[in-house]
Design a protein around this motif. Structure first.
Motif, PDB file in Angstrom:
ATOM      1  N   GLU A   1       0.703  -1.141   0.010  1.00  0.00           N
ATOM      2  CA  GLU A   1      -0.134  -0.072  -0.006  1.00  0.00           C
ATOM      3  C   GLU A   1       0.889   1.189   0.046  1.00  0.00           C
ATOM      4  N   GLN A   2       0.611   2.248  -1.144  1.00  0.00           N
ATOM      5  CA  GLN A   2       1.297   3.497  -1.103  1.00  0.00           C
ATOM      6  C   GLN A   2       0.747   4.347  -0.211  1.00  0.00           C
ATOM      7  N   PRO A   3       1.882   5.009   0.655  1.00  0.00           N
ATOM      8  CA  PRO A   3       1.055   6.442   1.441  1.00  0.00           C
ATOM      9  C   PRO A   3       0.834   7.181   0.509  1.00  0.00           C
ATOM     10  N   TYR A   4      -0.133   8.219   0.828  1.00  0.00           N
ATOM     11  CA  TYR A   4      -0.908   8.962   0.131  1.00  0.00           C
ATOM     12  C   TYR A   4       0.012  10.156  -0.147  1.00  0.00           C
ATOM     13  N   ASN A   5       1.003  10.657   0.557  1.00  0.00           N
ATOM     14  CA  ASN A   5       1.913  11.733   0.173  1.00  0.00           C
ATOM     15  C   ASN A   5       3.216  11.325   0.810  1.00  0.00           C
ATOM     16  N   PRO A   6       4.113  10.228   0.347  1.00  0.00           N
ATOM     17  CA  PRO A   6       5.007   9.912   0.687  1.00  0.00           C
ATOM     18  C   PRO A   6       6.255  10.607   1.094  1.00  0.00           C
ATOM     19  N   SER A   7       7.237  10.521   2.146  1.00  0.00           N
ATOM     20  CA  SER A   7       8.309  11.530   2.243  1.00  0.00           C
ATOM     21  C   SER A   7       9.244  11.189   0.934  1.00  0.00           C
ATOM     22  N   LEU A   8      10.268  12.490   0.940  1.00  0.00           N
ATOM     23  CA  LEU A   8      11.270  12.155   0.210  1.00  0.00           C
ATOM     24  C   LEU A   8      12.148  10.776   0.225  1.00  0.00           C
TER      25      LEU A   8
ATOM     26  N   ALA B   1       7.056   7.731 -13.954  1.00  0.00           N
ATOM     27  CA  ALA B   1       6.638   7.450 -12.745  1.00  0.00           C
ATOM     28  C   ALA B   1       7.291   8.419 -11.951  1.00  0.00           C
ATOM     29  N   TRP B   2       6.722   9.559 -11.324  1.00  0.00           N
ATOM     30  CA  TRP B   2       7.488  10.826 -10.793  1.00  0.00           C
ATOM     31  C   TRP B   2       7.814  10.273  -9.564  1.00  0.00           C
ATOM     32  N   ASP B   3       9.042  10.748  -9.072  1.00  0.00           N
ATOM     33  CA  ASP B   3       9.671  10.639  -7.745  1.00  0.00           C
ATOM     34  C   ASP B   3       9.132  12.045  -6.959  1.00  0.00           C
ATOM     35  N   VAL B   4       9.026  13.136  -7.320  1.00  0.00           N
ATOM     36  CA  VAL B   4       8.562  14.350  -6.701  1.00  0.00           C
ATOM     37  C   VAL B   4       7.848  15.226  -7.737  1.00  0.00           C
TER      38      VAL B   4
ATOM     39  N   LYS C   1      -5.986  18.661  -2.892  1.00  0.00           N
ATOM     40  CA  LYS C   1      -6.050  17.158  -2.493  1.00  0.00           C
ATOM     41  C   LYS C   1      -6.422  16.550  -4.007  1.00  0.00           C
ATOM     42  N   THR C   2      -7.247  17.268  -4.971  1.00  0.00           N
ATOM     43  CA  THR C   2      -7.857  16.659  -6.161  1.00  0.00           C
ATOM     44  C   THR C   2      -6.557  16.359  -6.999  1.00  0.00           C
ATOM     45  N   LEU C   3      -5.582  17.406  -7.155  1.00  0.00           N
ATOM     46  CA  LEU C   3      -4.298  17.208  -7.729  1.00  0.00           C
ATOM     47  C   LEU C   3      -3.488  15.987  -7.332  1.00  0.00           C
ATOM     48  N   ILE C   4      -3.328  15.873  -6.081  1.00  0.00           N
ATOM     49  CA  ILE C   4      -2.572  14.708  -5.279  1.00  0.00           C
ATOM     50  C   ILE C   4      -3.281  13.435  -5.625  1.00  0.00           C
ATOM     51  N   ASP C   5      -4.675  13.406  -5.628  1.00  0.00           N
ATOM     52  CA  ASP C   5      -5.386  12.145  -6.000  1.00  0.00           C
ATOM     53  C   ASP C   5      -5.212  11.832  -7.462  1.00  0.00           C
ATOM     54  N   ARG C   6      -4.897  12.640  -8.406  1.00  0.00           N
ATOM     55  CA  ARG C   6      -4.731  12.498  -9.668  1.00  0.00           C
ATOM     56  C   ARG C   6      -3.164  12.122  -9.936  1.00  0.00           C
ATOM     57  N   PHE C   7      -2.268  12.792  -8.913  1.00  0.00           N
ATOM     58  CA  PHE C   7      -0.861  12.457  -9.159  1.00  0.00           C
ATOM     59  C   PHE C   7      -0.783  10.829  -8.872  1.00  0.00           C
ATOM     60  N   ASN C   8      -1.349  10.456  -7.687  1.00  0.00           N
ATOM     61  CA  ASN C   8      -1.134   9.027  -7.431  1.00  0.00           C
ATOM     62  C   ASN C   8      -2.048   8.148  -8.139  1.00  0.00           C
ATOM     63  N   ALA C   9      -3.241   8.396  -8.705  1.00  0.00           N
ATOM     64  CA  ALA C   9      -3.897   7.732  -9.758  1.00  0.00           C
ATOM     65  C   ALA C   9      -2.880   7.456 -11.208  1.00  0.00           C
ATOM     66  N   ALA C  10      -2.278   8.327 -11.391  1.00  0.00           N
ATOM     67  CA  ALA C  10      -1.226   8.051 -12.708  1.00  0.00           C
ATOM     68  C   ALA C  10      -0.552   6.448 -12.577  1.00  0.00           C
ATOM     69  N   HIS C  11       0.066   6.752 -11.323  1.00  0.00           N
ATOM     70  CA  HIS C  11       0.923   5.673 -11.282  1.00  0.00           C
ATOM     71  C   HIS C  11       0.450   5.083  -9.691  1.00  0.00           C
TER      72      HIS C  11
ATOM     73  N   ASP D   1       1.253   2.263  -8.206  1.00  0.00           N
ATOM     74  CA  ASP D   1       2.464   1.580  -7.647  1.00  0.00           C
ATOM     75  C   ASP D   1       3.635   2.392  -7.186  1.00  0.00           C
ATOM     76  N   HIS D   2       3.217   3.841  -7.427  1.00  0.00           N
ATOM     77  CA  HIS D   2       4.730   4.782  -7.235  1.00  0.00           C
ATOM     78  C   HIS D   2       4.065   6.045  -7.262  1.00  0.00           C
ATOM     79  N   HIS D   3       3.557   6.240  -5.619  1.00  0.00           N
ATOM     80  CA  HIS D   3       3.188   7.745  -5.558  1.00  0.00           C
ATOM     81  C   HIS D   3       4.136   8.694  -5.216  1.00  0.00           C
ATOM     82  N   PRO D   4       4.266   9.736  -5.973  1.00  0.00           N
ATOM     83  CA  PRO D   4       5.224  10.761  -5.705  1.00  0.00           C
ATOM     84  C   PRO D   4       5.179  11.587  -4.543  1.00  0.00           C
ATOM     85  N   THR D   5       6.211  12.043  -3.940  1.00  0.00           N
ATOM     86  CA  THR D   5       6.329  13.086  -2.964  1.00  0.00           C
ATOM     87  C   THR D   5       5.667  14.507  -3.453  1.00  0.00           C
TER      88      THR D   5
END
Length: 331
Positions: free
Chosen positions: A39-46, A140-143, A167-177, A179-183
């Motif tokens: 499970e990927q964190p919502y907004n992971p640390s660097l 797959a963006w890291d940041v 929050k909408t933007l972060i949801d869309r960032f995460n949905a794009a990948h 298995d690899h949520h960006p910071t």
């Protein structure tokens, strides 16, 4: 006859073992199924990027983000950093709610890019022929850094609309990948120079005092951390205010800007790039901007295109302004 006896004994022992397990409340472990995805964190640390990895970084904003990142590829070249893909999404004067509105619209933004190992931006063109949704799918963006428009009220006060947009933007960032949520980081862009212009937001809203404008912008840090949460803050606004208190501003005609709104194309933009570097790339790559020996020998004294060269003499002042901002973004 002996074989039949032995077989009988083995069968009896197996049955006894099974009976013992049942009576003690234990059952045989089920066959392990396929590995469940972590499970990927919502907004992971660097995270630390190894030398054999390529780091993918995307900046989303307007011309003030463009100011902050313009010198990064040249700084990387100077420091021998060859494993970062840099991208920047640009739309003039755009706010984050507007990016949500046009998210999947074609020809709604411009994309700047510098591939890893290249010496400068491969594309630095403001032609709006890209789409944010498509850009998110490129890598797959890291940041991913987002920036609110300093010249708009969305940057001065926290509202439900702004919170929903982020929050909408972060949801869309995460949905794009998935298995690899960006910071997701938040870049607080510089505030305007203390130079009088008619119908200028600095004078209309902040009595011509850019310290008041800066104070309004940094107040969003607390709700960003508490309500999103975004903990990676890139304090370019503070770094530029620090630079404005240095001797470099004693004789600068436009308060370290090129036109009162945008940064001086030389030393001020380098200061902002140093701030981005120390906030994002230092923890990920293990490098420090103090290693940089970058010089930018372009000079322009024309109002609107002001460019103060980056030299051995003034580079350290800009780096100190950046380091002080990263250490304490609200002072």
């Amino acid at each position: 006859m002996k074989m039949k006896v032995c077989k009988h004994i083995v069968t009896v022992l197996a049955a006894a073992t099974a009976l013992c397990c049942c009576s003690s409340g234990h059952s045989a472990a089920p066959d392990p199924g396929p590995d469940e995805p972590e499970e990927q964190p919502y907004n992971p640390s660097l995270r630390k990027i190894s030398d054999d990895e390529t780091m993918n970084v995307l900046f989303i904003g307007n011309s003030l983000t463009a100011d902050a990142v313009e010198h990064l590829p040249r700084i990387f070249r100077n420091m021998g950093i060859r494993n970062v893909n840099l991208y920047a999404v640009y739309r003039g004067a755009f706010t984050l709610p507007r990016y949500v509105e046009v998210f999947d619209e074609p020809n709604s933004c411009a994309l700047f890019s510098c591939e890893a190992g290249h010496d400068d931006w491969d594309v630095w063109d403001v032609k709006q022929d890209d789409c944010l949704k498509d850009i998110l799918g490129l890598r797959a963006w890291d940041v991913i850094s987002i920036q609110e428009h300093t010249g708009a009220e969305q940057a001065w006060s926290w509202t439900e609309t702004e919170e929903t947009a982020i929050k909408t933007l972060i949801d869309r960032f995460n949905a794009a990948h998935p298995d690899h949520h960006p910071t997701t980081a938040y870049l607080i862009s510089h505030v305007y120079g203390n130079v009088f212009y008619k119908d200028h937001v600095l004078w209309d809203k902040f009595d011509g005092d850019n310290n008041k404008m800066w104070e309004a912008c940094i107040q969003v840090i607390s709700p960003l951390k508490e309500r999103i949460p975004i903990t990676t803050i890139i304090p370019c606004a503070t770094a530029v205010q620090n630079l404005r208190t240095s001797k470099l501003n004693w004789t600068h005609p436009l308060d370290m800007s090129r036109d009162c709104v945008h940064s001086d194309k030389g030393i001020t933009r380098f200061c902002e790039a140093a701030t981005v570097f120390q906030t994002i790339f230092k923890p990920c790559l293990g490098r420090d901007i103090s290693e940089c020996t970058y010089i930018y020998d372009v000079e322009n004294t024309e109002r609107g295109s002001l460019c103060t060269p980056v030299t051995e003499e003034n580079r350290g002042i800009a780096i100190q302004a950046a380091n002080d901002a990263v250490k304490e973004s609200t002072k």
